[in-house]
Design an enzyme around this catalytic site. Structure first.
Site, mmCIF file in Angstrom:
data_model
loop_
_atom_site.group_PDB
_atom_site.id
_atom_site.type_symbol
_atom_site.label_atom_id
_atom_site.label_comp_id
_atom_site.label_asym_id
_atom_site.label_seq_id
_atom_site.Cartn_x
_atom_site.Cartn_y
_atom_site.Cartn_z
ATOM 1 N N HIS A 84 0.835 -1.204 0.000
ATOM 2 C CA HIS A 84 0.000 0.000 0.000
ATOM 3 C C HIS A 84 0.878 1.266 0.000
ATOM 4 O O HIS A 84 0.722 2.141 -0.849
ATOM 5 C CB HIS A 84 -0.913 -0.035 1.234
ATOM 6 C CG HIS A 84 -1.803 1.158 1.373
ATOM 7 N ND1 HIS A 84 -3.112 1.146 0.978
ATOM 8 C CD2 HIS A 84 -1.575 2.397 1.865
ATOM 9 C CE1 HIS A 84 -3.652 2.334 1.210
ATOM 10 N NE2 HIS A 84 -2.735 3.110 1.760
ATOM 11 N N GLU A 85 1.820 1.319 0.945
ATOM 12 C CA GLU A 85 2.679 2.506 1.033
ATOM 13 C C GLU A 85 3.551 2.637 -0.220
ATOM 14 O O GLU A 85 3.877 3.738 -0.651
ATOM 15 C CB GLU A 85 3.548 2.468 2.292
ATOM 16 C CG GLU A 85 2.768 2.414 3.625
ATOM 17 C CD GLU A 85 1.721 3.508 3.800
ATOM 18 O OE1 GLU A 85 1.843 4.582 3.163
ATOM 19 O OE2 GLU A 85 0.752 3.290 4.553
ATOM 20 N N GLU A 134 -4.821 7.782 -2.888
ATOM 21 C CA GLU A 134 -5.309 6.514 -2.361
ATOM 22 C C GLU A 134 -5.611 5.532 -3.496
ATOM 23 O O GLU A 134 -5.486 4.317 -3.326
ATOM 24 C CB GLU A 134 -6.546 6.786 -1.499
ATOM 25 C CG GLU A 134 -6.794 5.802 -0.395
ATOM 26 C CD GLU A 134 -5.649 5.625 0.610
ATOM 27 O OE1 GLU A 134 -4.826 6.549 0.800
ATOM 28 O OE2 GLU A 134 -5.573 4.543 1.200
HETATM 29 ZN ZN ZN Z 1 -3.083 5.172 2.004
#
Ligand code: ZN
Length: 503
Positions: free
Chosen positions: A263-264, A293
């Site tokens: 995710h990061e 996001e």
């Molecule tokens: Zn995030």
């Protein structure tokens, strides 16, 4: 001075203001990764001094003069230059339109809010926190009015994180998504197929680090221009050629660290892909939290939870952890990777249920701003919404309204970007698949270059030229819509949990 000369003066100045901001980010990163425990006060002093210098630079009257001059002769500007001026005006107004006393009071309030929340959460005492939360709300509304958003205070809050987005647009998108998702989550929860919770145990941290380093590098994170460290709460900060990601490890939850890091990495690759020569101007900053996001979620979910991805990485995973994975079949591993189980806690939720957590918060926030809901009535409203959306009722406020830190610091309007990001990620995914049908087969060979290249070209290098809705339209050829996310969730989870999961 010619427009061109003024424009150069303006952008040089904006880049300096931005550079000061990135120094502050670096100090913040260091605070969470390296800072000796006795240095907190000294660091707070450094941060305050830097914030003062940055604010002075961001509100310099010359900026206002350059902007006014350029705005008088917009016809002389290119489209890119117009985008830069528009964003600079937005930042300048935010830096100059708030009275100094208000800014000071708000900073004090925000810190007080955080401590009141932490205390109330530990003691499960919403009543003790309610007056502080009401003050936070009041500060937020007053700020919106100072900046000319009277009557649209919640839109102002949203716009801070996602330029151009409004509560009306989000309300329409979320209502459509909710109608599809609630029954889908119920169907999965009722399925006889249950992932084996806790089947993955005893994964040494060194091995986990080696694996996630291999994964993140292979999908495209550039370790010559970024790094990963350990912190209590994972995050990603920095931009351009200095991106700092963090993760945390638990020996019995290897997938949590791994997916957190993927995710990061999605966030980090977006920042690494911004045009280096333009950092700080609208051509070299991200388009907002929803787009950000979408990048982290696309890599975490559409890519990282796919069969193709695991066809490549499963043998690597097993080679690194032969004893820990010996008793787990490929199908069991894949099911563990794609676990869906409704929970009361947002940060522990799966990618299907997650969206319902966000819809819940959006609906309550909106009502707080319109006045339909009073702060004191929040816990009851939360419980009712949790029952309606998740089919679960929190037994206490710690697992309900007190679980998130955001509102304690005054960050209203932030939550929707998580779910908008999920929608955009799915929409981008199907567009990518339409252009490149063999994408997953490429993943199975460990090749992720086409997808990253496509995102670089269409999203990353665009900076903030376009808002999230315009970007979605330009890149995918249609308006942002929840139907791609619903389709993706059905296609991913239907075969795993039985049936086609028709809504
Ligand atoms: Zn995030």
């Amino acid at each position: 001075m010619s427009s061109e000369t003024i424009y150069v003066e303006l952008t040089d100045w904006i880049k300096r203001v931005h550079a000061l901001g990135t120094v502050g980010e670096l100090l913040g990163w260091d605070e969470q990764v390296n800072l000796p425990p006795g240095a907190a006060e000294q660091r707070a002093g450094q941060q305050a001094a830097l914030a003062g210098a940055q604010h002075a630079a961001a509100s310099d009257p010359r900026l206002g003069e350059w902007l006014t001059a350029l705005e008088k002769n917009v016809a002389a500007l290119s489209d890119d230059q117009r985008a830069v001026v528009k964003n600079a005006r937005r930042d300048y107004d935010r830096a100059t339109k708030l009275p100094a006393e208000f800014v000071r009071d708000k900073a004090v309030q925000s810190s007080r809010g955080y401590h009141a929340w932490a205390k109330a959460r530990a003691a499960d005492d919403f009543a003790g926190y309610a007056p502080v939360l009401a003050q936070n709300l009041d500060f937020a509304k007053r700020e919106a009015v100072y900046l000319g958003w009277q009557g649209r205070e919640y839109d102002y809050m949203i716009d801070q994180f996602d330029p151009g987005m409004t509560a009306a647009v989000i309300g329409r998108l979320f209502a459509e998504l909710k109608g599809e998702l609630v029954p889908l989550v119920r169907q999965i929860a009722a399925s006889p197929v249950k992932p084996q919770a806790g089947a993955l145990k005893g994964f040494p941290v060194e091995g986990q680090l080696a694996f996630l380093r291999e994964v993140t590098e292979r999908i495209g994170f550039d370790y010559a221009r970024g790094r990963i460290d350990v912190s209590l709460h994972p995050f990603c900060t920095g931009t351009g050629s200095d991106v700092r990601m963090t993760t945390r490890f638990s020996v019995d939850e290897p997938l949590r660290s791994l997916f957190g890091a993927i995710h990061e990495t999605g966030h980090g690759m977006y920042e690494q892909g911004l045009p280096a020569s333009q950092l700080g101007t609208a051509l070299g900053i991200n388009a907002g939290m929803a787009v950000h996001e979408s990048q982290s979620r696309l890599w975490e979910n559409q890519v990282g939870r796919s069969r193709g991805f695991w066809r490549f990485f499963e043998p690597r995973f097993r080679a690194l952890f032969p004893t820990q994975t010996a008793a787990i079949s490929s199908d069991e591993l894949y099911l563990a990777i794609n676990t869906v189980a409704p929970t009361l806690i947002r940060v522990e939720s799966d990618e299907v249920t997650y969206n319902l957590h966000i819809i819940l918060r959006f609906e309550l926030e909106k009502k707080l701003f319109t006045g339909e809901l009073a702060v004191k009535d929040l816990p009851a409203a939360w419980r009712a919404a949790a029952q309606e959306l998740l089919g679960l009722t929190p037994p206490n406020d710690r697992e309900g309204v007190l679980q998130d830190v955001h509102w304690s610091g005054g960050a209203f309007g932030y939550f929707p970007s998580y779910c908008l990001g999920n929608m955009l990620a799915a929409q981008l995914w199907y567009r990518a698949l339409a252009l490149r049908p063999a994408l997953e087969e490429e993943f199975a060979r460990g090749d992720f270059t086409w997808l990253l290249g496509w995102l670089r070209e269409n999203i990353h290098t665009q900076g903030r030229r376009f808002d999230a809705l315009t970007l979605a339209r330009r890149v995918t050829g249609e308006e942002l819509s929840p139907r791609h996310l619903v389709r993706y969730l059905r296609e991913r989870y239907g075969p795993l949990y039985g049936g086609k999961l028709e809504g």
